[in-house]
Design a protein around this motif. Structure first.
Motif, PDB file in Angstrom:
ATOM      1  N   GLU A   1     -15.234  24.451   5.949  1.00 35.46           N
ATOM      2  CA  GLU A   1     -13.893  24.895   5.581  1.00 35.46           C
ATOM      3  C   GLU A   1     -13.591  24.511   4.127  1.00 35.46           C
ATOM      4  OE1 GLU A   1     -11.567  26.698   7.301  1.00 35.46           O
ATOM      5  OE2 GLU A   1     -13.258  27.026   8.674  1.00 35.46           O
ATOM      6  N   PRO A   2     -12.781  25.332   3.425  1.00 37.85           N
ATOM      7  CA  PRO A   2     -12.475  25.044   2.009  1.00 37.85           C
ATOM      8  C   PRO A   2     -11.955  23.639   1.759  1.00 37.85           C
ATOM      9  CG  PRO A   2     -11.691  27.229   2.608  1.00 37.85           C
ATOM     10  CD  PRO A   2     -12.180  26.596   3.875  1.00 37.85           C
ATOM     11  N   ALA A   3     -11.054  23.159   2.613  1.00 41.05           N
ATOM     12  CA  ALA A   3     -10.431  21.853   2.391  1.00 41.05           C
ATOM     13  C   ALA A   3     -11.416  20.708   2.500  1.00 41.05           C
ATOM     14  CB  ALA A   3      -9.283  21.652   3.380  1.00 41.05           C
ATOM     15  N   ALA A   4     -12.554  20.947   3.162  1.00 38.90           N
ATOM     16  CA  ALA A   4     -13.526  19.881   3.380  1.00 38.90           C
ATOM     17  C   ALA A   4     -14.686  19.927   2.382  1.00 38.90           C
ATOM     18  CB  ALA A   4     -14.074  19.967   4.808  1.00 38.90           C
ATOM     19  N   ARG A   5     -14.616  20.810   1.402  1.00 39.66           N
ATOM     20  CA  ARG A   5     -15.725  20.954   0.450  1.00 39.66           C
ATOM     21  C   ARG A   5     -15.613  20.034  -0.754  1.00 39.66           C
ATOM     22  NH1 ARG A   5     -17.928  27.187   0.246  1.00 39.66           N
ATOM     23  NH2 ARG A   5     -17.814  27.580   2.489  1.00 39.66           N
ATOM     24  N   GLY A   6     -14.470  19.365  -0.922  1.00 35.97           N
ATOM     25  CA  GLY A   6     -14.287  18.512  -2.096  1.00 35.97           C
ATOM     26  C   GLY A   6     -14.157  19.294  -3.374  1.00 35.97           C
TER      27      GLY A   6
ATOM     28  N   VAL B   1      -5.368  15.486  -9.277  1.00 36.89           N
ATOM     29  CA  VAL B   1      -4.930  14.395  -8.404  1.00 36.89           C
ATOM     30  C   VAL B   1      -5.716  14.344  -7.099  1.00 36.89           C
ATOM     31  CG1 VAL B   1      -2.604  14.361  -9.365  1.00 36.89           C
ATOM     32  CG2 VAL B   1      -3.070  15.783  -7.351  1.00 36.89           C
ATOM     33  N   ARG B   2      -6.354  15.434  -6.733  1.00 38.60           N
ATOM     34  CA  ARG B   2      -7.149  15.436  -5.503  1.00 38.60           C
ATOM     35  C   ARG B   2      -8.505  14.765  -5.694  1.00 38.60           C
ATOM     36  NH1 ARG B   2      -7.930  21.072  -3.146  1.00 38.60           N
ATOM     37  NH2 ARG B   2      -8.863  19.791  -1.516  1.00 38.60           N
ATOM     38  N   LYS B   3      -8.836  14.448  -6.959  1.00 31.55           N
ATOM     39  CA  LYS B   3     -10.121  13.830  -7.288  1.00 31.55           C
ATOM     40  C   LYS B   3     -11.282  14.608  -6.661  1.00 31.55           C
ATOM     41  CE  LYS B   3      -8.417   9.156  -8.087  1.00 31.55           C
ATOM     42  NZ  LYS B   3      -8.552   7.719  -7.781  1.00 31.55           N
ATOM     43  N   PRO B   4     -11.414  15.877  -6.995  1.00 30.44           N
ATOM     44  CA  PRO B   4     -12.448  16.704  -6.382  1.00 30.44           C
ATOM     45  C   PRO B   4     -13.842  16.390  -6.917  1.00 30.44           C
ATOM     46  CG  PRO B   4     -11.371  17.930  -8.097  1.00 30.44           C
ATOM     47  CD  PRO B   4     -10.630  16.622  -7.990  1.00 30.44           C
ATOM     48  N   LYS B   5     -14.845  16.804  -6.145  1.00 33.73           N
ATOM     49  CA  LYS B   5     -16.226  16.703  -6.605  1.00 33.73           C
ATOM     50  C   LYS B   5     -16.550  17.815  -7.605  1.00 33.73           C
ATOM     51  CE  LYS B   5     -17.657  15.253  -1.936  1.00 33.73           C
ATOM     52  NZ  LYS B   5     -18.460  15.692  -0.760  1.00 33.73           N
ATOM     53  N   LEU B   6     -15.833  18.930  -7.472  1.00 37.13           N
ATOM     54  CA  LEU B   6     -16.143  20.128  -8.245  1.00 37.13           C
ATOM     55  C   LEU B   6     -14.847  20.831  -8.627  1.00 37.13           C
ATOM     56  CD1 LEU B   6     -18.277  22.278  -9.227  1.00 37.13           C
ATOM     57  CD2 LEU B   6     -18.125  23.264  -6.922  1.00 37.13           C
ATOM     58  N   PHE B   7     -14.686  21.151  -9.913  1.00 34.18           N
ATOM     59  CA  PHE B   7     -13.542  21.927 -10.391  1.00 34.18           C
ATOM     60  C   PHE B   7     -13.955  23.381 -10.548  1.00 34.18           C
ATOM     61  CE2 PHE B   7     -11.695  17.895 -11.711  1.00 34.18           C
ATOM     62  CZ  PHE B   7     -10.335  18.120 -11.589  1.00 34.18           C
ATOM     63  N   LEU B   8     -13.106  24.294 -10.069  1.00 36.27           N
ATOM     64  CA  LEU B   8     -13.316  25.723 -10.240  1.00 36.27           C
ATOM     65  C   LEU B   8     -12.116  26.306 -10.985  1.00 36.27           C
ATOM     66  CD1 LEU B   8     -14.528  26.624  -6.621  1.00 36.27           C
ATOM     67  CD2 LEU B   8     -15.936  25.972  -8.594  1.00 36.27           C
ATOM     68  N   PHE B   9     -12.378  27.024 -12.057  1.00 34.40           N
ATOM     69  CA  PHE B   9     -11.319  27.656 -12.849  1.00 34.40           C
ATOM     70  C   PHE B   9     -11.525  29.169 -12.823  1.00 34.40           C
ATOM     71  CE2 PHE B   9     -11.719  23.427 -14.642  1.00 34.40           C
ATOM     72  CZ  PHE B   9     -10.414  23.045 -14.929  1.00 34.40           C
ATOM     73  N   ASP B  10     -10.558  29.906 -12.310  1.00 38.50           N
ATOM     74  CA  ASP B  10     -10.665  31.364 -12.224  1.00 38.50           C
ATOM     75  C   ASP B  10      -9.752  32.011 -13.258  1.00 38.50           C
ATOM     76  OD1 ASP B  10     -11.214  33.933 -11.533  1.00 38.50           O
ATOM     77  OD2 ASP B  10     -10.235  33.881  -9.572  1.00 38.50           O
TER      78      ASP B  10
ATOM     79  N   ARG C   1     -11.627  18.825 -23.565  1.00 40.70           N
ATOM     80  CA  ARG C   1     -11.352  17.377 -23.588  1.00 40.70           C
ATOM     81  C   ARG C   1     -11.294  16.824 -22.172  1.00 40.70           C
ATOM     82  NH1 ARG C   1      -6.976  14.466 -22.801  1.00 40.70           N
ATOM     83  NH2 ARG C   1      -5.633  16.311 -22.707  1.00 40.70           N
ATOM     84  N   LEU C   2     -10.663  17.567 -21.266  1.00 36.77           N
ATOM     85  CA  LEU C   2     -10.566  17.145 -19.876  1.00 36.77           C
ATOM     86  C   LEU C   2     -11.951  16.986 -19.256  1.00 36.77           C
ATOM     87  CD1 LEU C   2      -8.639  16.692 -17.424  1.00 36.77           C
ATOM     88  CD2 LEU C   2      -8.867  19.138 -16.953  1.00 36.77           C
ATOM     89  N   HIS C   3     -12.846  17.905 -19.563  1.00 41.72           N
ATOM     90  CA  HIS C   3     -14.211  17.809 -19.026  1.00 41.72           C
ATOM     91  C   HIS C   3     -14.909  16.561 -19.535  1.00 41.72           C
ATOM     92  CE1 HIS C   3     -18.617  18.964 -19.140  1.00 41.72           C
ATOM     93  NE2 HIS C   3     -18.335  18.976 -17.860  1.00 41.72           N
ATOM     94  N   ARG C   4     -14.737  16.262 -20.809  1.00 38.99           N
ATOM     95  CA  ARG C   4     -15.361  15.059 -21.369  1.00 38.99           C
ATOM     96  C   ARG C   4     -14.800  13.799 -20.714  1.00 38.99           C
ATOM     97  NH1 ARG C   4     -14.428  17.713 -26.263  1.00 38.99           N
ATOM     98  NH2 ARG C   4     -12.676  16.311 -26.709  1.00 38.99           N
ATOM     99  N   GLU C   5     -13.493  13.760 -20.496  1.00 34.96           N
ATOM    100  CA  GLU C   5     -12.873  12.551 -19.951  1.00 34.96           C
ATOM    101  C   GLU C   5     -13.196  12.356 -18.472  1.00 34.96           C
ATOM    102  OE1 GLU C   5      -8.726  12.162 -20.711  1.00 34.96           O
ATOM    103  OE2 GLU C   5      -8.938  12.396 -22.885  1.00 34.96           O
ATOM    104  N   LEU C   6     -13.215  13.424 -17.702  1.00 32.95           N
ATOM    105  CA  LEU C   6     -13.444  13.292 -16.262  1.00 32.95           C
ATOM    106  C   LEU C   6     -14.929  13.242 -15.913  1.00 32.95           C
ATOM    107  CD1 LEU C   6     -10.745  15.747 -14.834  1.00 32.95           C
ATOM    108  CD2 LEU C   6     -10.582  13.271 -15.124  1.00 32.95           C
ATOM    109  N   GLY C   7     -15.755  13.935 -16.687  1.00 35.45           N
ATOM    110  CA  GLY C   7     -17.190  13.913 -16.457  1.00 35.45           C
ATOM    111  C   GLY C   7     -17.640  14.550 -15.162  1.00 35.45           C
ATOM    112  N   VAL C   8     -16.817  15.450 -14.602  1.00 39.84           N
ATOM    113  CA  VAL C   8     -17.179  16.097 -13.340  1.00 39.84           C
ATOM    114  C   VAL C   8     -17.722  17.495 -13.612  1.00 39.84           C
ATOM    115  CG1 VAL C   8     -15.484  14.792 -12.014  1.00 39.84           C
ATOM    116  CG2 VAL C   8     -14.851  16.998 -12.997  1.00 39.84           C
ATOM    117  N   THR C   9     -18.380  18.046 -12.596  1.00 38.38           N
ATOM    118  CA  THR C   9     -18.931  19.396 -12.705  1.00 38.38           C
ATOM    119  C   THR C   9     -17.793  20.406 -12.698  1.00 38.38           C
ATOM    120  OG1 THR C   9     -20.877  18.654 -11.493  1.00 38.38           O
ATOM    121  CG2 THR C   9     -20.580  21.028 -11.728  1.00 38.38           C
ATOM    122  N   MET C  10     -17.840  21.344 -13.625  1.00 37.74           N
ATOM    123  CA  MET C  10     -16.825  22.391 -13.698  1.00 37.74           C
ATOM    124  C   MET C  10     -17.494  23.760 -13.760  1.00 37.74           C
ATOM    125  SD  MET C  10     -13.911  20.884 -16.286  1.00 37.74           S
ATOM    126  CE  MET C  10     -12.951  19.423 -15.859  1.00 37.74           C
TER     127      MET C  10
END
Length: 362
Positions: free
Chosen positions: A71-76, A149-158, A178-187
């Protein structure tokens, strides 16, 4: 380390195939951009990753876990849409905290996460305002904060910047980088704007008709496009294409003829093993920024001026050859031309591209 893996994913609606067996990987902390024309399947592919649509075939893995049926909510995963989708009756703070409240996050933790996200996005002074009191760029930052704020594993921008004016798009591109550099997560970021793709991406995935045309760094795609589609899509203004007749093939070079060539012919190298024969029609590619007005070069074209756009520090020349092939050249400074005026355009041989009859790079 591979963080997102899309493995031979297919999406069909009835008999129509929208995504045709796409495979790609994104490394942990990487910024990957899906780019392509409208209708190429880039947003559909992102929705499949988010779990908003079901795949018709293949699999999707996030952080080593098969999430194809999760389910979407459980994918992080957190997704930021083209529309801000903010609740108009809620303050910025309430909009950013709403999702956390729904999953019963402790109030102290909600306060901390919202405060941290607001600091990252420079929203601290706006937390008590309503969306109607914000600019478009501020609303988009709130939408991004709601995802943070959800602290996701993966950010998706549409296509998150498509509703903003040109100045705000430029500012928000800087903010997202800048946000990508600061958070260091996969986008993963979807856009039809190749300027956004070139400035934000670690790697770009070029899509056409639900299939991958090329994957590579912005520099790779600009310098080494695999076909005319990628060559014409990456770069602004787009690459010029001119049909050329092969007169001879000798020592790894082809001699090409066109009526616009001042010397009549020009010799260019081709890849070893390229199946090129005298009489074939190839396509010469020249980027506008690599063309000079005047000068001397073996690659010199006689053209007639159509008009010129003065852009302040640069000018764009719109010209055509005698056989009505339109071309664009860029030049420093401000220039004027008379419609129909004869000009000579030159380019260095190392800046020329060659493509075969199927549009594949030679």
């Amino acid at each position: 380390m591979t963080f997102l893996k899309i493995d031979h994913v297919v999406k069909k609606y009835g008999d129509a195939t929208v995504i045709g067996g796409v495979s790609l990987e994104a490394r942990e902390g990487e910024f990957v951009v899906f780019v392509g024309p409208s209708g190429c399947g880039k947003s559909t592919l992102m929705r499949l990753v988010a779990g908003l649509d079901e795949v018709s075939g293949g699999s999707i893995h996030i952080n080593g876990v098969d999430v194809t049926e999760v389910e979407p909510a459980a994918r992080g995963v957190s997704m930021v849409f083209q529309s801000y989708a903010l609740y108009p009756h809620m303050s910025v703070r309430e909009n950013m905290s709403f999702g956390l409240k729904m999953i019963k996050t402790p109030p102290d933790e909600i306060y901390k996460r919202v405060s941290d996200a607001a600091a990252i996005l420079k929203l601290e002074h706006l937390l008590e305002r309503r969306p109607k009191d914000l600019s478009g760029g501020q609303r988009q930052r709130v939408a991004i904060g709601r995802a943070i704020v959800r602290k996701p594993k993966l950010f998706l921008f549409d296509e998150p910047l498509s509703n903003l004016d040109a100045e705000l798009r430029g500012e928000m591109r800087v903010e997202i980088a800048r946000l990508h550099r600061e958070l260091g997560v996969t986008m993963v970021y979807v856009t039809h704007d190749q300027v956004e793709a070139m400035t934000l991406a670690d790697r770009i995935v070029v899509l056409r008709a639900g299939k991958v045309e090329q994957i590579g760094s912005p520099a790779d795609l600009y310098d080494h496009p695999v076909n005319t589609f990628v060559a014409g899509f990456i770069g602004s203004p787009k690459m010029n294409f001119l049909p050329m007749q092969v007169e001879a093939v000798e020592d790894g070079r082809v001699r090409l003829a066109h009526a616009a060539l001042q010397a009549g012919t020009v010799a260019l190298p081709v890849s070893a093993g390229a199946a090129v024969r005298p009489g074939d029609t190839l396509t010469l590619g020249l980027r506008p920024e690599h063309i000079a007005i005047g000068g001397a070069s073996p690659l010199a074209l006689s053209v007639s001026a159509h008009y010129v756009e003065n852009l302040g520090g640069t000018s764009q020349f719109y010209v055509q050859t005698a056989d009505k092939v339109p071309l664009i050249a860029m030049a420093q400074g401000r220039h004027t031309v008379t419609p129909g005026e004869g000009l000579v355009m030159t380019a260095a041989l190392e800046h020329a591209y060659l493509f075969d009859a199927q549009g594949l790079a030679l």
